[in-house]
Design a protein around this motif. Structure first.
Motif: not given
Length: 220
Positions: A103-106, A123-125, A141-143
Motif C-alpha cells: 500500500x502507500x500514502x500519497x 504527487x509523491x508516495x 521509501x519515497x517511491x
C-alpha cells in the motif's frame, strides 16, 4: 504576553534538559518547530465512522470496519477530496495482514478525477511494503525517488505510526519514531500543495488505516 521561543533558545533548552549528548536531529527538530509554530489547528480526516470528505479513484476501494479503513481490490486511490494542503504534518497509523501486502500514502497531487495514476505521476508516495521478495522499494521509501535509511516496521498485524512532515520541497518520514527518509524534491512536475490519498493496491492486500490527522504549518 507569551512569546515564541527562538531557534537558539530551543537549542539551549534541548541541551540543558536532554543533556550534552542530545542527538543533532533532536536539536534540529526543536529549532525547526520554533520556526513553524504558527501551526494551524489539528484536522481529523477520518472519524472512524464514514468517508465524509473522501472520494475513490479507480477500482476497488476502502471499507470502514470496526472504526478503521480497510482496503479491497485495486489498484485504486482513496483521496481526501474536501480540500488540498500545502505545508503540513500528517499523522496516521497503518497495519497489514500479510508480509506480501502492499500500500502507500500519497502526498500533494492534483484532483485525480477517476485516475489513480495522477497521484503516482504528479504527487509523491510514501511506500508501505515489507515483502522480502516483492518490490525492492520498501516501507518508508519515497517511491521511485529515494529509499528509506533503515527499516523500522513492526511485525505483521501490529499497528505502525507514520509521521510525515512536508515543508516546501522537503519531505521527512518517521516510522514508529525513527526518521527513515529525508527527501528534497527537485522535480518541477510536483507541486507545493495538493491532496492526500491512500492506496488500495491489489485484491490480495488488506491494509488498514486509522487516526488520520493533519496539522497545517505556516512558514514565516
Amino acid at each position: 504576553m507569551r512569546r515564541k521561543l527562538t531557534g537558539a533558545l530551543l537549542t539551549l533548552l534541548a541541551l540543558t534538559v536532554l543533556g550534552p549528548g542530545t542527538a543533532a536531529s533532536q536539536v534540529s527538530e526543536l529549532s525547526e518547530l520554533s520556526e513553524q509554530d504558527g501551526s494551524g489547528r489539528l484536522l481529523r480526516l477520518f472519524d472512524g465512522r464514514g468517508l465524509t470528505g473522501w472520494s475513490q479513484a479507480g477500482p476497488g476501494g476502502f471499507d470502514v470496519v470496526d472504526g478503521v479503513l480497510r482496503s479491497r481490490d485495486g489498484m485504486g486511490l482513496l483521496w481526501y477530496s474536501a480540500r488540498q494542503f500545502a505545508d503540513y504534518e500528517l499523522r496516521l497509523q497503518w497495519r497489514v495482514s500479510a508480509p506480501t501486502d502492499n500500500s502507500g500514502v500519497f502526498l500533494r497531487f492534483p484532483d485525480p478525477g477517476d485516475d489513480p495514476w495522477v497521484a503516482v505521476n504528479q504527487g509523491y508516495e510514501v511506500q508501505i511494503n515489507d515483502n522480502p521478495a516483492g518490490d525492492p522499494q520498501k516501507t518508508g521509501a519515497i517511491y521511485n525517488f529515494q529509499q528509506p535509511r533503515t527499516q523500522a516496521s513492526r511485525p505483521v498485524g501490529e499497528w505502525n505510526d507514520y509521521r510525515v512532515r512536508v515543508i516546501g520541497q522537503r519531505y521527512r518520514v518517521w516510522l514508529n519514531g525513527v526518521l527513515v527518509n529525508d527527501f528534497t524534491s527537485t522535480d518541477p512536475a510536483r507541486g507545493d500543495r495538493g491532496h492526500l490519498g491512500l492506496q488500495n493496491h491489489d485484491p490480495t492486500t488488506r491494509a488498514e488505516f486509522r487516526h488520520i490527522t493533519v496539522r497545517e504549518l505556516h512558514r514565516r
